[in-house]
Scaffold this motif. Structure first.
Motif, mmCIF file in Angstrom:
data_model
loop_
_atom_site.group_PDB
_atom_site.id
_atom_site.type_symbol
_atom_site.label_atom_id
_atom_site.label_comp_id
_atom_site.label_asym_id
_atom_site.label_seq_id
_atom_site.Cartn_x
_atom_site.Cartn_y
_atom_site.Cartn_z
ATOM 1 N N PRO A 180 0.810 -1.228 0.000
ATOM 2 C CA PRO A 180 0.000 0.000 0.000
ATOM 3 C C PRO A 180 0.844 1.280 0.000
ATOM 4 C CG PRO A 180 -0.032 -1.002 2.182
ATOM 5 C CD PRO A 180 0.676 -1.969 1.284
ATOM 6 N N TYR A 181 1.599 1.447 -1.080
ATOM 7 C CA TYR A 181 2.326 2.677 -1.383
ATOM 8 C C TYR A 181 1.766 3.227 -2.694
ATOM 9 C CZ TYR A 181 5.771 1.196 2.112
ATOM 10 O OH TYR A 181 6.384 0.813 3.282
ATOM 11 N N PRO A 182 2.109 4.459 -3.066
ATOM 12 C CA PRO A 182 1.571 5.011 -4.313
ATOM 13 C C PRO A 182 2.002 4.191 -5.523
ATOM 14 C CG PRO A 182 2.587 6.731 -2.969
ATOM 15 C CD PRO A 182 2.943 5.436 -2.331
ATOM 16 N N GLY A 365 4.385 -0.065 -5.432
ATOM 17 C CA GLY A 365 3.161 0.517 -4.904
ATOM 18 C C GLY A 365 1.961 0.171 -5.763
ATOM 19 N N ILE A 367 -1.405 1.892 -4.859
ATOM 20 C CA ILE A 367 -2.503 2.790 -4.488
ATOM 21 C C ILE A 367 -2.531 4.004 -5.417
ATOM 22 C CG2 ILE A 367 -3.485 4.165 -2.624
ATOM 23 C CD1 ILE A 367 -3.440 1.128 -2.101
ATOM 24 N N ARG A 371 -4.983 9.665 -4.335
ATOM 25 C CA ARG A 371 -5.645 9.226 -3.100
ATOM 26 C C ARG A 371 -4.634 9.094 -1.963
ATOM 27 N NH1 ARG A 371 -8.826 3.427 -2.197
ATOM 28 N NH2 ARG A 371 -9.536 3.858 -0.076
ATOM 29 N N TYR A 372 -3.466 8.546 -2.277
ATOM 30 C CA TYR A 372 -2.442 8.384 -1.243
ATOM 31 C C TYR A 372 -1.937 9.746 -0.765
ATOM 32 C CZ TYR A 372 1.428 6.194 1.260
ATOM 33 O OH TYR A 372 2.288 5.766 2.238
ATOM 34 N N ALA A 375 -4.381 11.339 1.566
ATOM 35 C CA ALA A 375 -4.344 10.710 2.888
ATOM 36 C C ALA A 375 -3.130 11.184 3.683
ATOM 37 C CB ALA A 375 -4.336 9.194 2.744
ATOM 38 N N VAL A 381 -3.459 8.081 6.527
ATOM 39 C CA VAL A 381 -3.040 6.941 5.714
ATOM 40 C C VAL A 381 -3.520 5.629 6.338
ATOM 41 C CG1 VAL A 381 -1.053 5.629 4.888
ATOM 42 C CG2 VAL A 381 -1.060 8.124 4.692
ATOM 43 N N ILE A 385 -6.234 4.179 3.598
ATOM 44 C CA ILE A 385 -5.567 3.390 2.565
ATOM 45 C C ILE A 385 -5.681 1.906 2.905
ATOM 46 C CG2 ILE A 385 -3.401 2.934 1.374
ATOM 47 C CD1 ILE A 385 -4.651 5.716 0.836
#
Length: 418
Positions: A180-182, A365, A367, A371-372, A375, A381, A385
């Motif tokens: 769950p990273y960009p 990543g 996400i 959106r990231y 957050a 986050v 996320i």
């Protein structure tokens, strides 16, 4: 090497639509560990179409593909294939509606809640592009699709079925995981990356009685409650503040009614550590505390300990990690990072261990970047996320798939590129 990678990856844009279709198909049809027959067939068929020598049914559903282009190093890239017993709540038009029947005859929903559909798609994409440009690299490229990572037994199943005889011995093993990273992010880390994980089932025994007569009982619910509280002191009071570890009690089962004191309670716990000394210390502390609480409560029988699963720590070797990090920096620029220590676990390291070779494992990543970023700005986050194994975990298709294909290709060419 960067020029070679750009040559191989020049066809990525044209392949995006096909890769997205494949990803959606895999996401729509997830399969649990050692049942990945459909997924494995898709991988095997794709490899054969690209000219790979393919071996199927390794360790049940594992697949090995081998492509040689002259003399040179042997590089293995691995992807896991299995899904999870989770009911999907992403709302995606290609969301899973699959269900399976478990060993107890109960229906279970199934979802790719950990991103293994991303891993399979990216490795197939990389394998195709490498096959299309055999003229610009030298050596042997081995692709391995592994079953049952979530259960921690898929790598061992392939090894027990003769993996080291069925595949060329690699000089290095490569793998990646969507986290769950960009999307667009790639992150490497030398040394400890993922934790070891040990799951235990513990049965504590009491003496049953009527709920109105607790003096006639040895209450296993109270014993279990005391154990839960005391276990949380292991990390906070027995380990140094600089030593990371996690102890989680994920399940407690006891009793059948409000006015009946049962004769046993069952706890299921999970322990995460990063080195053998801490692992031994924490597991020893768990056993000590459980036994002591049972003795203090006059339990009529010794507690029972059953190991449910065990994952090794993922500790990246320095030299291949440095080589991949340098290649990522040259190709991805500012999108290449050093990823932080993760508390997730993997069985992938058993494969290079079986061959006696080094490995490196990195993160990509998944996400939506906007959106990231929102957050992060809101400081939410953790709340906003979705993480792996969540029913709402849904990597965006792009640039996640493009980044994953590119990362595998760039890493492999760090050895195979002219």
């Amino acid at each position: 090497m960067t020029d070679t990678a750009r040559t191989v990856l020049a066809g990525l844009d044209a392949a995006r639509g096909e890769l997205e279709d494949l990803y959606q198909d895999l996401h729509r049809h997830p399969e649990l560990g050692l049942r990945e027959h459909r997924t494995a067939k898709k991988a095997a068929d794709a490899l054969r179409e690209s000219g790979y020598d393919v071996t199927e049914d390794v360790g049940g559903t594992g697949v090995i593909g081998v492509l040689t282009s002259g003399d040179g190093p042997v590089v293995m890239a691995r992807a896991d294939m299995d899904a999870l017993p989770v009911r999907e709540r992403t709302g995606l038009p290609y969301a899973s509606a699959e269900k399976v029947t478990d060993e107890d005859g109960q229906e279970q929903p199934v979802m790719h809640a950990c991103g293994h559909d991303v891993h399979v798609t990216c490795l197939i994409g990389c394998a195709r592009l490498m096959a299309e440009h055999r003229d610009v690299w030298r050596g042997t490229f081995v692709v391995l699709f592994q079953p049952s990572e979530e259960n921690g037994d898929g790598a061992d199943a392939m090894i027990d079925d003769g993996l080291t005889d069925k595949s060329p011995r690699p000089d290095v093993v490569l793998a990646q995981h969507v986290l769950p990273y960009p999307a667009g992010y790639v992150g490497t880390r030398a040394g400890s990356f993922l934790s070891a994980a040990d799951s235990l089932r513990i049965t504590v025994h009491g003496r049953g009685a009527h709920g109105s007569m607790p003096q006639a009982s040895v209450d296993p619910v109270l014993i279990a409650a005391s154990i839960v509280v005391r276990l949380q002191t292991i990390v906070s009071r027995e380990l140094a503040a600089t030593t990371p570890a996690v102890v989680t009690v994920g399940s407690i089962h006891a009793g059948s009614g409000p006015n009946v004191i049962p004769d046993r309670a069952v706890l299921e716990i999970n322990v995460r550590t990063y080195d053998d000394a801490t692992r031994t210390q924490v597991l020893g502390a768990v056993k000590r505390i459980v036994k002591a609480e049972c003795e203090a409560s006059r339990s009529p029988k010794e507690p029972e300990f059953e190991r449910l699963s065990s994952f090794p720590p993922t500790v990246n070797d320095d030299e291949p990690t440095r080589r991949v990090a340098d290649a990522f920096s040259a190709y991805f620029g500012d999108d290449a990072h050093t990823v932080e220590l993760q508390t997730a676990s993997e069985d992938m390291s058993e494969i290079p261990k079986a061959f006696g070779v080094p490995f490196t494992y990195w993160a990509i990543g998944g996400i939506d970047p906007e959106r990231y970023a929102e957050a992060v700005r809101n400081g939410t986050v953790a709340q906003d996320i979705p993480v792996n194994h969540s029913a709402t975990f849904a990597p965006v298709q792009q640039p996640t798939l493009g980044t994953g294909v590119s990362a595998l290709t760039v890493a492999a060419l760090a050895w195979l590129g002219n």
